[in-house]
Design an enzyme around this catalytic site. Structure first.
Site, PDB file in Angstrom:
ATOM      1  N   LYS A  31       0.829  -1.206   0.000  1.00  0.00           N
ATOM      2  CA  LYS A  31       0.000   0.000   0.000  1.00  0.00           C
ATOM      3  C   LYS A  31       0.868   1.262   0.000  1.00  0.00           C
ATOM      4  O   LYS A  31       0.563   2.232  -0.699  1.00  0.00           O
ATOM      5  CB  LYS A  31      -0.967  -0.002   1.188  1.00  0.00           C
ATOM      6  CG  LYS A  31      -2.119  -0.992   1.001  1.00  0.00           C
ATOM      7  CD  LYS A  31      -2.925  -1.182   2.272  1.00  0.00           C
ATOM      8  CE  LYS A  31      -3.974  -2.280   2.089  1.00  0.00           C
ATOM      9  NZ  LYS A  31      -4.531  -2.715   3.385  1.00  0.00           N
ATOM     10  N   LYS A  61      -5.778  -9.173 -13.471  1.00  0.00           N
ATOM     11  CA  LYS A  61      -6.703  -9.569 -12.402  1.00  0.00           C
ATOM     12  C   LYS A  61      -7.790  -8.500 -12.242  1.00  0.00           C
ATOM     13  O   LYS A  61      -7.478  -7.309 -12.227  1.00  0.00           O
ATOM     14  CB  LYS A  61      -5.909  -9.688 -11.089  1.00  0.00           C
ATOM     15  CG  LYS A  61      -6.775  -9.951  -9.880  1.00  0.00           C
ATOM     16  CD  LYS A  61      -5.987  -9.819  -8.579  1.00  0.00           C
ATOM     17  CE  LYS A  61      -6.918 -10.064  -7.440  1.00  0.00           C
ATOM     18  NZ  LYS A  61      -7.098  -9.425  -6.324  1.00  0.00           N
ATOM     19  N   LYS A  75     -10.789  -3.396  -8.248  1.00  0.00           N
ATOM     20  CA  LYS A  75     -11.194  -1.988  -8.227  1.00  0.00           C
ATOM     21  C   LYS A  75     -10.017  -1.072  -8.502  1.00  0.00           C
ATOM     22  O   LYS A  75     -10.146  -0.071  -9.182  1.00  0.00           O
ATOM     23  CB  LYS A  75     -11.763  -1.637  -6.849  1.00  0.00           C
ATOM     24  CG  LYS A  75     -13.205  -2.019  -6.683  1.00  0.00           C
ATOM     25  CD  LYS A  75     -13.680  -1.728  -5.285  1.00  0.00           C
ATOM     26  CE  LYS A  75     -13.036  -2.660  -4.284  1.00  0.00           C
ATOM     27  NZ  LYS A  75     -13.872  -3.766  -3.844  1.00  0.00           N
TER      28      LYS A  75
HETATM   29  P1  ADP Z   1     -10.279  -5.366  -5.101  1.00  0.00           P
HETATM   30  O1  ADP Z   1      -9.020  -5.999  -5.624  1.00  0.00           O
HETATM   31  O2  ADP Z   1     -11.248  -5.088  -6.173  1.00  0.00           O
HETATM   32  O3  ADP Z   1     -10.015  -4.176  -4.180  1.00  0.00           O
HETATM   33  P2  ADP Z   1     -10.761  -6.792  -2.647  1.00  0.00           P
HETATM   34  O4  ADP Z   1      -9.314  -6.929  -2.349  1.00  0.00           O
HETATM   35  O5  ADP Z   1     -11.599  -5.873  -1.806  1.00  0.00           O
HETATM   36  O6  ADP Z   1     -10.971  -6.463  -4.204  1.00  0.00           O
HETATM   37  O7  ADP Z   1     -11.423  -8.240  -2.660  1.00  0.00           O
HETATM   38  C1  ADP Z   1     -12.127  -8.867  -1.623  1.00  0.00           C
HETATM   39  C2  ADP Z   1     -12.013 -10.360  -1.859  1.00  0.00           C
HETATM   40  O8  ADP Z   1     -12.575 -10.689  -3.162  1.00  0.00           O
HETATM   41  C3  ADP Z   1     -10.552 -10.827  -1.932  1.00  0.00           C
HETATM   42  O9  ADP Z   1     -10.036 -11.249  -0.699  1.00  0.00           O
HETATM   43  C4  ADP Z   1     -10.612 -11.990  -2.899  1.00  0.00           C
HETATM   44  O10 ADP Z   1     -10.895 -13.181  -2.192  1.00  0.00           O
HETATM   45  C5  ADP Z   1     -11.777 -11.678  -3.804  1.00  0.00           C
HETATM   46  N1  ADP Z   1     -11.347 -11.191  -5.130  1.00  0.00           N
HETATM   47  C6  ADP Z   1     -11.093  -9.915  -5.488  1.00  0.00           C
HETATM   48  N2  ADP Z   1     -10.758  -9.822  -6.800  1.00  0.00           N
HETATM   49  C7  ADP Z   1     -10.796 -11.087  -7.283  1.00  0.00           C
HETATM   50  C8  ADP Z   1     -10.557 -11.677  -8.577  1.00  0.00           C
HETATM   51  N3  ADP Z   1     -10.231 -10.939  -9.634  1.00  0.00           N
HETATM   52  N4  ADP Z   1     -10.688 -13.010  -8.702  1.00  0.00           N
HETATM   53  C9  ADP Z   1     -11.043 -13.785  -7.645  1.00  0.00           C
HETATM   54  N5  ADP Z   1     -11.276 -13.304  -6.408  1.00  0.00           N
HETATM   55  C10 ADP Z   1     -11.161 -11.970  -6.218  1.00  0.00           C
END
Ligand code: ADP
Ligand code: TRP
Length: 323
Positions: free
Chosen positions: A111, A190, A193
């Protein structure tokens, strides 16, 4: 019966990576044990620092999860900040947390590397997460791969606490969902957000159609054969379409004669239909203005009872209260 606990941060609209990676597995687990699921709004405060936005994200995530099948009759569903014992235990744990343990945390280092200002909250994030888990005496913590180190820190802190003050905290087992494939985003990276490449589960038809049509492809002409393996369209299609339709698309990729535009249209239609029942359920729940709050209040009351039981032992062990 095993007790599960997991938290989801309210950090923006739920996307299909979250859905397949975290939400659907959690919904499946609620039938297999005693599930505690919460909205990690204290954690989200390390990144969303605008009151109205955090409130909106929190409410929307609660609606999203209920629409996705989280059943408050099966799982205890609540908001992290409704449990005063969370920051209390986090503070107590912080007094036995070695600085070095937090300095080695990848998610903190990542981060900072991405340009987030180094705050104490960001640094202490794993301690708050340990409090979440240890309060409810969870057996199993289902999380994505990115949370593995946070669970190791939780276990280290529980061990250190027990060595210092006596055997009070229960060690949880991580359950890392590495069988869940990473969902690719519109650009092939991947879906996340932070990359702006998401497909929202509950977006509007117009916006989502436009997003699907914008999926990045190579410039193979319509008539030429195409390789399905690395194609984002094909990977996403496999998440939604029945096997025979997946096979048909695969064959048409290899044979040529069908363009990416046509494949994208098919992907959009299947995606849109897959989430129709969830969308309809969400609209019904939303039409009942008090529903979400009453579910969360009820969940918090149940969670507080479990948390208080742990805290009585913790306060007595450390000397904040009489044994
Ligand atoms: P972002 O990357 O969009 O900020 P988060 O880190 O808040 O998403 O994701 C919350 C949970 O959703 C993660 O711990 C993971 O298990 C799942 N997740 C997020 N993005 C993916 C993805 N592209 N494929 C599979 N699981 C995902
Ligand atoms: N840090 C987790 C994430 O970003 C969310 C979280 C907070 C959590 N507290 C937790 C997950 C406790 C499991 C258990 O995904």
């Amino acid at each position: 019966m095993l007790r599960y606990i997991t938290g989801l941060q309210p950090s923006g609209a739920l996307h299909i990576g979250n859905y397949f990676g975290a939400v659907r597995p959690a919904v499946e687990l609620q039938d297999r044990g005693e599930a505690f699921y919460f909205i990690a709004n204290y954690h989200a405060l390390t990144s969303t620092q605008h009151g109205p936005t955090l409130r909106e994200y929190t409410h929307n995530l609660a609606l999203d999860l209920l629409a996705c099948g989280l059943d408050p009759a099966k799982a205890c569903f609540f908001r992290q900040s409704d449990i005063p014992a969370v920051p209390e235990l986090a503070w107590i744990l912080s007094t036995i947390t070695p600085m070095g343990l937090l300095e080695r945390a990848h998610s903190y280092k990542d981060k900072i590397a991405r340009g987030l200002p180094a705050s104490h909250g960001l640094f202490a994030y794993p301690v708050l997460m340990a409090a979440d888990i240890l309060l409810y005496r969870a057996d199993v913590v289902p999380v994505g791969k990115d949370q593995k180190q946070h669970l190791e820190i939780t276990r280290d802190l529980a061990i250190k606490f027990n060595e210092t003050f006596g055997d009070v905290l229960q060690l949880p087992e991580p359950y890392i969902r590495d069988e869940v494939a990473t969902v690719p985003g519109l650009d092939g990276q991947k879906m996340s957000k932070s990359y702006g490449n998401t497909l929202e589960v509950f977006g509007t038809e117009k916006a989502l159609r436009k997003k699907v049509m914008s999926i990045v492809t190579d410039s193979t002409p319509v008539e030429a054969p195409k390789e399905p393996a690395g194609s984002t369209i094909f990977q996403l299609y496999q998440l939604f379409a029945p096997a025979d339709e997946v096979n048909l698309m695969e064959r048409q990729f290899r044979e040529g004669g069908v363009g990416y535009g046509e494949f994208k249209k098919r992907l959009f239609e299947t995606f849109w239909e897959t989430f129709r029942p969830l969308r309809e359920r969400r609209a019904r729940l939303q039409a009942d203005p008090g529903y979400v709050e009453s579910v969360l209040a009820d969940g918090a009351a149940r969670a507080r009872i479990v948390a208080e039981e742990t805290m009585r032992k913790v306060r007595a062990a450390v000397g904040l209260a009489d044994p």
